[in-house]
Structures are given as C-alpha cells and as structure tokens.
Design an enzyme around this catalytic site. Structure first.
Site, PDB file in Angstrom:
ATOM      1  N   TYR A  16       0.610  14.345  -0.274  1.00  0.00           N
ATOM      2  CA  TYR A  16       0.474  15.071   1.050  1.00  0.00           C
ATOM      3  C   TYR A  16       0.686  16.457   1.046  1.00  0.00           C
ATOM      4  CZ  TYR A  16       0.844  10.104   2.714  1.00  0.00           C
ATOM      5  OH  TYR A  16       0.410   8.834   2.841  1.00  0.00           O
ATOM      6  N   TYR A  58       5.208  18.584  10.229  1.00  0.00           N
ATOM      7  CA  TYR A  58       6.429  17.446  10.816  1.00  0.00           C
ATOM      8  C   TYR A  58       7.777  18.024  10.993  1.00  0.00           C
ATOM      9  CZ  TYR A  58       2.493  14.705   8.519  1.00  0.00           C
ATOM     10  OH  TYR A  58       1.336  14.187   8.095  1.00  0.00           O
ATOM     11  N   ARG A  68       3.082   7.641  -0.890  1.00  0.00           N
ATOM     12  CA  ARG A  68       4.118   8.645  -1.041  1.00  0.00           C
ATOM     13  C   ARG A  68       5.190   8.222  -1.887  1.00  0.00           C
ATOM     14  NH1 ARG A  68       5.583  12.120   3.328  1.00  0.00           N
ATOM     15  NH2 ARG A  68       4.638  10.738   4.743  1.00  0.00           N
ATOM     16  N   CYS A  78      -0.931  34.060   8.663  1.00  0.00           N
ATOM     17  CA  CYS A  78      -0.601  34.909   9.718  1.00  0.00           C
ATOM     18  C   CYS A  78      -0.303  33.660  10.936  1.00  0.00           C
ATOM     19  CB  CYS A  78      -1.804  35.520  10.113  1.00  0.00           C
ATOM     20  SG  CYS A  78      -1.939  36.859   8.707  1.00  0.00           S
ATOM     21  N   GLU A  79       0.563  32.853  10.746  1.00  0.00           N
ATOM     22  CA  GLU A  79       1.123  31.916  11.726  1.00  0.00           C
ATOM     23  C   GLU A  79       2.650  31.828  11.520  1.00  0.00           C
ATOM     24  OE1 GLU A  79      -0.714  29.541  13.560  1.00  0.00           O
ATOM     25  OE2 GLU A  79      -2.611  30.149  12.473  1.00  0.00           O
ATOM     26  N   GLU A 138       0.901  -1.304   0.039  1.00  0.00           N
ATOM     27  CA  GLU A 138      -0.039  -0.105   0.082  1.00  0.00           C
ATOM     28  C   GLU A 138       0.871   1.327  -0.034  1.00  0.00           C
ATOM     29  OE1 GLU A 138      -1.865  -0.432   3.860  1.00  0.00           O
ATOM     30  OE2 GLU A 138      -3.585  -1.752   3.075  1.00  0.00           O
TER      31      GLU A 138
END
Ligand SMILES: *Cc1c(COP(=O)(O)O)cnc(C)c1O
Length: 425
Positions: free
Chosen positions: A376, A321, A281, A347-348, A278
C-alpha cells in the site's frame, strides 16, 4: 496525526536490506526509491505455505497491496495465485504468469467488461458482494454460454479492531452481504443457472493485530457452511480473506502465521473442500522500504521539521490512516537526538510522515529509509503536485534490478492535450 511521546526511535533497518549498498543504490537510481527485498518476500510466502501445509489451502495474494510485476512473478514462482479487484489487476496477474484458475475476483463494483474478461480468461472464482452483481454475472455468463464459479462474500458483522477506514466486516460497511441474504441466494440458486454458487468468502479488514476477530468471523462462517451443507448445498471452497497485520513499529507484535493457520484449521475442521487465504500486506509490507533524502532541516518556532524528498503521494498511509511507519537514518547512528515532524514537500498539512519523532540529527542530503513500504505504498501512489512516480527496485543479496523505472515528466504529461478539438458528444 499520531501524538508520540518523544523517544529515540529504536527502529533498525531489517538485515535483508543491509546486504546491498543502499547509499550507492540511491546515488545510482535517485530518490525517492522503493526497494523490495526478494529474500524477505520469499521468506514470507514460504512461512505461510508451511503454516498451511496440513490443509488443502491455496494462497491468493491480494494484488492491490503491491502489484509490481516482478513482485507478482516472484510470488507466483512460490506458488501464490491472486486476489484481484479490477480488470487491470487481472491483466497484471496474468502477465506475471499466474494461472487464471488461481485467480479470485473480489470487489463491490465489477463492471460488465471486467466480468466478461474474467469469464473469458477463465478465472477460478468470483467473490460476489451483492444481489445485483449475482444477476449481472448470470446475465453475462448466460450470454457467453458458460458458467461462472462463485462464492458469496459474507459480512460476518464483527469488529476487526483496526482503523475504521480499513475495517470491512461490520454490517454498516459496504462489503459483502448478511448471512440471511446469502442463505436466500442458496435457497433460490436455480434462478442463476449460469452461476455455480458453491463457495463462501469473507474479508473482515486489514492490519489485524489480533486473531480474535478472525476467530469470531470464522466461527460464523463455519456455522453457516454446516447449515448450508445440511440443507443440501455442497460447499467446495471457503475463502477466509486477508487482513493479517504486520509490525510497523518497533515493539509491535503481529500475529504468527502458524497461529493463524491453526485458527483456520480449528474453525473449519471437517470441511472437505478447498480453503483459500488472501493476504496482501503480510506478504509484502516488511519486505519494502522507501528510500528518501533529506531536502532540508527547517527549524520552526514551535517545532523542527525534517523535509524529505518523498511525500504523501509516494506513501499515503500516514495521511490516510494516521499510520505509523518507522523511519531510520542510513549510515552511522551517531549524533545527538532531535525531535522532528517528518514531512514531505507537498502543499498539504497532511503531507506528514511522523509528528514529534525523535531521530538522530539529520542534515540536507542525508539518506533515510521509511520502513514497511512494501505494501500500500507504490500501489497507492499518485502524481499529485506533478511529482513523477518513483522507481522501484528489487534487491537480492548484493544485487538489484530496476523493476519499474522512474516516470519521466513526459510520461506523466502524456495524454494531455490542448482543447483545440471541439466535438459534440
Ligand atoms: C484488500 C483485500 C485483501 C488483502 O488485505 P490485506 O490486509 O492486505 O491482507 C484480501 N481480500 C480482499 C477481498 C481485499 O479487498
């Protein structure tokens, strides 16, 4: 956030993206823009298929890595089925032409409606993650008068040696059940007459750069399969999950498909049933880039910032991550090197793609590519800060096709309404 020793990045754009005129493409379709390379997708799936050729093995692509319909269709044409984790992904896989029989359904929380839909279309197999889920599938299958085919997801309790947030095979993780619990299910399987429990499944984590944890987990699965067969439980399918890592950073070494296949073949020697893999990525990450323009260069007191028009809502991995993505400037490689914090406009503080990254000096309007954005990236996208979802294009040689158009603000806002229709629940 990653602390890097300043160095000029050796990252280069993969050759497959060099065939299409990316500057013209960005001018036509705008930025941010996800670009997927069809030849790279085909190459990956063929490489894996060839590596598995000596085994009775099937590829069940993990749709959550990149569920774009055109990507799914291409992978389906190359013979891949799907590993899905929701009813939505099930619909995507079916729409892309994947056969229901080639779909496996994983995930710790399947709703009754999702289970019923999966039974109705006749998916190949459920990967069951808890006793409560086994009971639910029994109840729903019995009500329909059918039988579900299922595997138990084993939690082999190995350390996948990857980021904690993508590690799934330790006893403390929410995924799968212990071998002891799985054993009790097989011993009592007459309790679930509408579930054909004849498979084993595992998935120990993602972005695995070493095959050692895979070998360790496979050895535990193999020992359990042999034990079950000795106890009279026929095992028709062993699903070894996904997790194969990719090269996000120049110089990084990802596992080789042939070594992976050899590890599976060795651990499961003598197994007479079907083997499933499976990967998500590994099939798609390096086949995608995120094209983005420099909005401005901001010279700060402590650091210099490069502000892009892409942001964490388009590529969450660095924020989520602390992940590294190589970044390249499109066009000539000249100019002096500058050490930047590469950020988005959201704004982070976490909206940071790279800290202390050395790049050629960039000016406003310059086109950049963030590499490894095939997996992803779009699939984890959001509209945070009311930023419409970018377009996605598939390139093949010199040509491209828009495979998801850029979201309009109207589409982003569709469904919202003023609170003028008050009712009692
Ligand atoms: C996410 C997932 C995969 C795919 O993982 P990759 O690291 O992208 O290969 C495979 N199987 C299951 C059950 C998953 O949840």
């Amino acid at each position: 956030m990653e602390q890097e020793t300043p160095r000029t990045t050796g990252a280069v754009l993969p050759a497959t993206f060099g065939q299409v005129d990316l500057s013209a493409l960005a001018a036509r379709e705008g930025t941010p823009l996800y670009v997927y390379a069809a030849p790279a997708l085909r190459e990956r799936v063929r490489t894996l298929r060839n590596a598995l050729a000596g085994l009775d093995a099937g590829i069940r692509y993990a749709v959550k890595a990149n569920g774009n319909g055109a990507v799914l269709r291409l992978l389906a044409e190359e013979g891949a089925g799907a590993d899905i984790v929701s009813g939505g992904e099930l619909q995507r896989a079916l729409r892309a032409g994947m056969a229901a029989a080639d779909i496996v359904f994983s995930g710790v929380g399947k709703s009754d409606a999702e289970i019923a839909l999966a039974l109705e279309v006749g998916i190949g197999r459920f990967n069951i993650e808890s006793r409560a889920e086994l009971d639910a599938i029994q109840r729903i299958a019995a009500a329909r008068g059918g039988q579900a085919v299922a595997a138990v997801r084993i939690n082999p309790d190995v350390d996948a040696q990857t980021h904690a947030k993508i590690s799934t095979g330790k006893a403390e993780n929410k995924f799968g059940v212990s071998i002891a619990e799985a054993r009790s299910w097989f011993d009592a399987k007459a309790q679930w007459p509408n579930v054909r429990l004849d498979g084993l499944h595992m998935h120990i984590g993602s972005q695995l750069l070493s095959l050692e944890p895979v070998r360790e987990a496979l050895a535990r699965m193999a020992a359990f399969w042999k034990e079950l067969e000795a106890a009279g439980h026929a095992i028709a399918s062993i699903d070894v999950g996904g997790g194969l890592g990719v090269r996000y950073r120049e110089g990084e070494q990802a596992p080789d498909a042939r070594e992976y296949a050899a590890a599976i073949a060795q651990a499961l020697a003598g197994f007479g049933g079907r083997i499933l893999v499976e990967p998500g990525r590994w099939l798609v990450a390096e086949a995608g880039i995120l094209l983005t323009r420099v909005l401005l260069e901001k010279r700060g007191e402590a650091r210099d910032f490069l502000v892009l028009d892409a942001a964490m809502n388009d590529l969450l991995r660095p924020s989520l991550y602390d992940a590294w993505h190589d970044i390249v400037r499109i066009g000539d490689a000249g100019g002096d090197a500058v050490t930047y914090d590469v950020v988005g406009p959201v704004c982070e503080t976490g909206d940071t793609f790279a800290t202390g990254r050395t790049l050629p000096r960039c000016e406003a309007g310059e086109l950049m590519a963030i590499l490894g954005a095939g997996a992803y990236a779009a699939s984890m996208g959001s509209t945070y800060n009311s930023r419409p979802l970018p377009a996605e294009v598939l390139v093949d040689g010199e040509h491209y096709a828009v495979v998801r158009r850029r979201q309009s603000l109207e589409e982003l806002l569709a469904g919202e309404q003023p609170a003028n229709d008050w009712r009692r629940p």
